[in-house]
Motif scaffolding. Structure first.
Motif, PDB file in Angstrom:
ATOM      1  N   VAL A   1       0.845  -1.200   0.000  1.00  0.00           N
ATOM      2  CA  VAL A   1       0.000   0.000   0.000  1.00  0.00           C
ATOM      3  C   VAL A   1       0.878   1.247   0.000  1.00  0.00           C
ATOM      4  O   VAL A   1       0.646   2.182  -0.778  1.00  0.00           O
ATOM      5  N   ARG A   2       1.892   1.268   0.850  1.00  0.00           N
ATOM      6  CA  ARG A   2       2.793   2.431   0.902  1.00  0.00           C
ATOM      7  C   ARG A   2       3.450   2.691  -0.446  1.00  0.00           C
ATOM      8  O   ARG A   2       3.587   3.841  -0.870  1.00  0.00           O
TER       9      ARG A   2
ATOM     10  N   ALA B   1       3.060   8.678  -3.645  1.00  0.00           N
ATOM     11  CA  ALA B   1       2.973  10.041  -4.184  1.00  0.00           C
ATOM     12  C   ALA B   1       2.156  10.951  -3.270  1.00  0.00           C
ATOM     13  O   ALA B   1       2.163  12.172  -3.445  1.00  0.00           O
ATOM     14  N   LEU B   2       1.463  10.362  -2.286  1.00  0.00           N
ATOM     15  CA  LEU B   2       0.654  11.140  -1.354  1.00  0.00           C
ATOM     16  C   LEU B   2       1.404  11.308  -0.031  1.00  0.00           C
ATOM     17  O   LEU B   2       2.086  10.392   0.422  1.00  0.00           O
ATOM     18  N   SER B   3       1.239  12.460   0.578  1.00  0.00           N
ATOM     19  CA  SER B   3       1.839  12.680   1.901  1.00  0.00           C
ATOM     20  C   SER B   3       1.120  11.789   2.918  1.00  0.00           C
ATOM     21  O   SER B   3       0.041  11.249   2.641  1.00  0.00           O
TER      22      SER B   3
END
Length: 146
Positions: A116-117, A122-124
């Protein structure tokens, strides 16, 4: 290929994101002999204590009961879960993790999280938490399937 009109379509984006995350999580689980759906059943069985009914698994995971039967069969063949009679209704079988299943679940969780990470990188952290909270709300308020 340019997705064109689909680029802004929420249904398409959710489906595409789901596919990307599932592939990444499957890669993270492969070393434990699991795939996402098997892992999901194992987590629910391991966290349920006395076990969970196949019907409840189907409802929670949004899968057809026949798919749950196959997943439980696979996990049982691997020695990760067992079917037990429900104390209140001996006709109902509960799916419970074996000791080995609980060990595999604990070992596999990091592989699942890493997948998942990797896909949400690309997301904080804050954006990932917002996404998670929004998706949880959608799932929690969804109307039951017919």
């Amino acid at each position: 290929m340019d997705p064109g009109a689909l680029a802004g379509d929420v249904g398409f984006l959710l489906s595409r994101t789901s596919g990307l995350v599932v592939r990444a999580v499957n890669a993270g689980l492969a070393g434990h002999g699991l795939r996402v759906r098997q892992y999901s059943v194992l987590v629910l069985a391991a966290d349920s204590g006395d076990g969970v009914s196949q019907r409840d698994l189907a409802i929670t995971l949004g899968l057809d009961p026949s798919q749950i039967v196959l997943l439980v069969d696979e996990l049982q063949a691997a020695g990760l879960v067992e079917r037990r009679p429900a104390p209140a209704d001996r006709r109902t079988r509960l799916v419970a993790a074996t000791a080995r299943g609980r060990r595999v679940r604990r070992a596999a969780v990091e592989g699942a999280h890493e997948g998942v990470r990797r896909q949400l990188g690309a997301l904080s952290d804050e954006e990932q938490e917002t996404l998670r909270a929004l998706l949880e709300r959608v799932v929690a308020t969804a109307e039951p399937e017919p």
